[in-house]
Design a protein around this motif. Structure first.
Motif, mmCIF file in Angstrom:
data_model
loop_
_atom_site.group_PDB
_atom_site.id
_atom_site.type_symbol
_atom_site.label_atom_id
_atom_site.label_comp_id
_atom_site.label_asym_id
_atom_site.label_seq_id
_atom_site.Cartn_x
_atom_site.Cartn_y
_atom_site.Cartn_z
ATOM 1 N N GLN A 46 0.833 -1.200 0.000
ATOM 2 C CA GLN A 46 0.000 0.000 0.000
ATOM 3 C C GLN A 46 0.872 1.257 0.000
ATOM 4 O OE1 GLN A 46 -2.558 -1.382 3.519
ATOM 5 N NE2 GLN A 46 -4.107 -0.520 2.146
ATOM 6 N N ASP A 47 0.360 2.281 -0.650
ATOM 7 C CA ASP A 47 1.095 3.540 -0.767
ATOM 8 C C ASP A 47 0.847 4.397 0.470
ATOM 9 O OD1 ASP A 47 2.611 5.600 -1.709
ATOM 10 O OD2 ASP A 47 1.128 6.324 -3.164
ATOM 11 N N ASN A 48 1.336 3.882 1.624
ATOM 12 C CA ASN A 48 1.205 4.625 2.881
ATOM 13 C C ASN A 48 2.366 4.248 3.788
ATOM 14 O OD1 ASN A 48 0.547 2.078 3.829
ATOM 15 N ND2 ASN A 48 -1.634 2.501 4.002
ATOM 16 N N ALA A 49 2.292 4.639 5.048
ATOM 17 C CA ALA A 49 3.403 4.416 5.966
ATOM 18 C C ALA A 49 3.506 2.973 6.456
ATOM 19 C CB ALA A 49 3.264 5.353 7.172
ATOM 20 N N THR A 98 0.983 -4.454 13.975
ATOM 21 C CA THR A 98 0.098 -3.379 13.537
ATOM 22 C C THR A 98 0.775 -2.349 12.639
ATOM 23 O OG1 THR A 98 0.561 -2.187 15.602
ATOM 24 C CG2 THR A 98 -1.403 -3.601 15.547
ATOM 25 N N ASN A 99 2.103 -2.407 12.521
ATOM 26 C CA ASN A 99 2.811 -1.508 11.612
ATOM 27 C C ASN A 99 2.878 -2.051 10.192
ATOM 28 O OD1 ASN A 99 4.474 -3.543 12.646
ATOM 29 N ND2 ASN A 99 6.353 -2.378 12.279
ATOM 30 N N TYR A 100 2.230 -3.212 9.970
ATOM 31 C CA TYR A 100 2.149 -3.812 8.637
ATOM 32 C C TYR A 100 0.723 -3.667 8.093
ATOM 33 C CZ TYR A 100 6.676 -6.187 9.133
ATOM 34 O OH TYR A 100 8.013 -6.463 9.273
ATOM 35 N N SER A 101 0.576 -3.831 6.785
ATOM 36 C CA SER A 101 -0.758 -3.878 6.182
ATOM 37 C C SER A 101 -1.502 -5.132 6.655
ATOM 38 C CB SER A 101 -0.655 -3.886 4.658
ATOM 39 O OG SER A 101 -0.179 -2.650 4.166
ATOM 40 N N VAL A 102 -2.813 -5.110 6.502
ATOM 41 C CA VAL A 102 -3.664 -6.189 7.026
ATOM 42 C C VAL A 102 -3.725 -7.372 6.080
ATOM 43 C CG1 VAL A 102 -6.049 -6.825 7.578
ATOM 44 C CG2 VAL A 102 -5.093 -4.685 8.456
ATOM 45 N N ARG A 374 -5.346 -4.726 -8.185
ATOM 46 C CA ARG A 374 -4.683 -3.424 -8.098
ATOM 47 C C ARG A 374 -5.738 -2.341 -7.999
ATOM 48 N NH1 ARG A 374 -0.389 -0.404 -8.370
ATOM 49 N NH2 ARG A 374 -0.353 1.557 -9.521
ATOM 50 N N TYR A 375 -5.770 -1.663 -6.847
ATOM 51 C CA TYR A 375 -6.678 -0.550 -6.628
ATOM 52 C C TYR A 375 -5.925 0.764 -6.819
ATOM 53 C CZ TYR A 375 -9.437 2.949 -4.167
ATOM 54 O OH TYR A 375 -10.131 4.094 -3.848
ATOM 55 N N MET A 376 -6.524 1.663 -7.608
ATOM 56 C CA MET A 376 -5.936 2.973 -7.888
ATOM 57 C C MET A 376 -6.831 4.030 -7.272
ATOM 58 S SD MET A 376 -5.114 1.766 -11.728
ATOM 59 C CE MET A 376 -6.460 0.586 -11.525
ATOM 60 N N ALA A 377 -6.297 4.746 -6.274
ATOM 61 C CA ALA A 377 -7.086 5.681 -5.481
ATOM 62 C C ALA A 377 -7.587 6.855 -6.304
ATOM 63 C CB ALA A 377 -6.266 6.184 -4.295
ATOM 64 N N GLY A 378 -8.704 7.440 -5.859
ATOM 65 C CA GLY A 378 -9.275 8.624 -6.507
ATOM 66 C C GLY A 378 -8.981 9.870 -5.702
ATOM 67 N N ASP A 379 -10.044 10.594 -5.296
ATOM 68 C CA ASP A 379 -9.866 11.823 -4.528
ATOM 69 C C ASP A 379 -9.136 11.542 -3.217
ATOM 70 O OD1 ASP A 379 -11.225 13.274 -6.430
ATOM 71 O OD2 ASP A 379 -13.171 13.055 -5.428
ATOM 72 N N ALA A 380 -8.188 12.412 -2.881
ATOM 73 C CA ALA A 380 -7.433 12.254 -1.643
ATOM 74 C C ALA A 380 -8.344 12.287 -0.424
ATOM 75 C CB ALA A 380 -6.370 13.338 -1.541
ATOM 76 N N ALA A 382 -11.034 10.895 0.042
ATOM 77 C CA ALA A 382 -11.711 9.619 0.285
ATOM 78 C C ALA A 382 -10.947 8.749 1.272
ATOM 79 C CB ALA A 382 -11.908 8.872 -1.029
ATOM 80 N N GLY A 383 -9.696 9.105 1.555
ATOM 81 C CA GLY A 383 -8.916 8.361 2.534
ATOM 82 C C GLY A 383 -8.370 7.038 2.044
ATOM 83 N N LYS A 384 -8.424 6.760 0.746
ATOM 84 C CA LYS A 384 -7.898 5.520 0.180
ATOM 85 C C LYS A 384 -6.512 5.760 -0.420
ATOM 86 C CE LYS A 384 -11.895 3.445 0.911
ATOM 87 N NZ LYS A 384 -12.057 2.389 1.922
ATOM 88 N N VAL A 385 -5.722 4.676 -0.524
ATOM 89 C CA VAL A 385 -4.396 4.766 -1.143
ATOM 90 C C VAL A 385 -4.249 3.646 -2.164
ATOM 91 C CG1 VAL A 385 -3.352 5.820 0.899
ATOM 92 C CG2 VAL A 385 -3.323 3.325 0.645
ATOM 93 N N ASP A 386 -3.325 3.814 -3.103
ATOM 94 C CA ASP A 386 -3.048 2.765 -4.078
ATOM 95 C C ASP A 386 -2.684 1.483 -3.341
ATOM 96 O OD1 ASP A 386 -3.448 4.679 -5.978
ATOM 97 O OD2 ASP A 386 -1.345 4.871 -6.564
#
Length: 398
Positions: A46-49, A98-102, A374-380, A382-386
């Motif tokens: 995921q494109d996050n921390a 918890t520092n990993y993706s689910v 593969r999910y490609m996020a839309g509006d920021a 919305a709280g979603k990430v790639d």
């Protein structure tokens, strides 16, 4: 629930009894032992921390089913999910990593099913822990994609007065969810599903009245109708589905209403199927999104699992699917375009997704598959990430 179940069994016992086909000891000694094993590698990026997740799990399911004895039969089944091969770098939803993706496959060993069934004439009664699914799993499913599938502690009656008519009622006292026993939910749920197979297609009416038994007022009531039909035009088969439901959610002093729509049209020819779908999970003025907490959600709005909970602004899902046989297996490709159903919310563009899967059986009892989303996020907003997810699976049944 026990009192309800005993009343069900007693009522059925008062009806005509089927002829005895086997001796009591033969009902047990002649029963069936079965097993289902699934080894799976899963990767999430995921494109996050969060750190990229990676896990290998083995799900083992073993069960035993008796023969009928005066219409009575039983089943008991255990399920175990374990990390194997040292791949356990993922958030299992129970506080681990918890520092990993689910990856929602916690380690667990539990009683998956255990029920008694009594069948007489056109009526079947079942009491105990069991799998219950309706239609396409949009509202009630077993979430079989996860290693710890969903079952219910329930009393269930199925009545089939005609070959074309089925009426099903279930009372659920507990939802045994996919997150191991610690996150199962006590409930007071009533499920009604009635289907009529008409000459023009299948018509289903349903009422799902849900309540979590947690000592506070809450209710989620859904009423709907579903139609599935098919027309044959020479070498082509045209399939179509239309569905509508209305829902009321009550929690404390809050009450929300939302609607649901589904329209699908598919064309099949020479084993090739092309399907277009439009699904709307409505919103109540951007404050509440239509909810289906008992569904097999992974099968609905994209395999990347970005919409397991409907956004408060609702969800519109425009999808296109192609299915075709390939090299002894089956190939599925799907595209989703997501948007909010309430245009007044700040985040209208909810992104898009591409899903690919190939599944192939071999050597009679085995199967293998690979799956990618593969999910490609839309509006920021919305709280979603790639998000990218990959699965490689090996299964065996006996």
């Amino acid at each position: 629930m026990k009192k309800v179940g005993m009343a069900v069994i007693a009522g059925l016992a008062g009806s005509s009894v089927q002829a005895q086909n086997v001796e009591l000891h033969e009902a047990f000694s002649g029963g069936t032992v079965y097993g289902d094993l699934r080894l799976r590698y899963e990767q999430v990026q995921q494109d996050n921390a969060l750190k990229d997740a990676e896990g290998v799990t083995m799900r083992t399911r073993l069960g035993y089913r008796t023969l009928d004895y005066f219409g009575v039969s039983g089943l008991v089944e255990f399920e175990d999910s374990r990390n194997v091969l040292g791949f356990d770098d993922y958030n299992d939803t129970l506080g681990k990593n918890t520092n990993y993706s689910v990856i929602a496959d916690p380690e667990t060993t539990e009683l998956d099913q255990a029920y008694l069934q009594y069948k007489v004439g056109q009526v079947t009664g079942r009491l105990g822990r069991q799998v219950i699914t309706y239609d396409n799993h949009r509202f009630v499913g077993h979430v079989g994609w996860r290693q710890d599938r969903q079952t219910f502690d329930a009393a269930r009656l199925t009545y089939t007065p005609l070959a074309s008519v089925t009426v099903d009622y279930a009372y659920l006292s507990q939802r045994n969810r996919i997150f191991a026993e610690s996150r199962d939910l006590p409930s007071k749920d009533h499920l009604v599903n009635a289907r009529y197979q008409s000459p023009l297609g299948s018509i289903t009416g349903y009422a799902y009245l849900l309540e979590v038994d947690k000592g506070a007022d809450n209710a989620l009531d859904t009423f709907g109708v579903r139609y599935v039909g098919q027309s044959d035009l020479e070498s082509l088969a045209i399939n179509y589905t239309a569905e509508y439901a209305t829902q009321t959610s009550e929690s404390g002093n809050n009450e929300f209403d939302a609607d649901y729509y589904l329209f699908e049209v598919g064309i099949s020819a020479v084993n090739l199927t092309i399907l277009a779908g439009y699904e709307v999970l409505g919103s109540d003025n951007g404050q509440y999104g239509f909810s289906t907490p008992l569904a097999t959600l992974h099968a609905q709005n994209g395999w990347a699992d970005q919409f397991l909970a409907t956004p408060s602004g609702g969800l519109e899902d425009l999808s296109f699917t192609v299915k075709a046989p390939l090299a002894g297996g089956n190939l599925t490709a799907r595209y989703h375009e997501y948007s909010a159903s309430d245009s007044s919310v700040n985040a209208d563009d909810l992104g898009s997704e591409v899903d690919l899967a190939y599944q192939r059986p071999f050597a009679q009892h085995y199967s293998a598959g690979i799956k990618y989303a593969r999910y490609m996020a839309g509006d920021a907003a919305a709280g979603k990430v790639d998000t990218d997810k990959l699965w490689v699976t090996l299964g065996a049944k006996f």
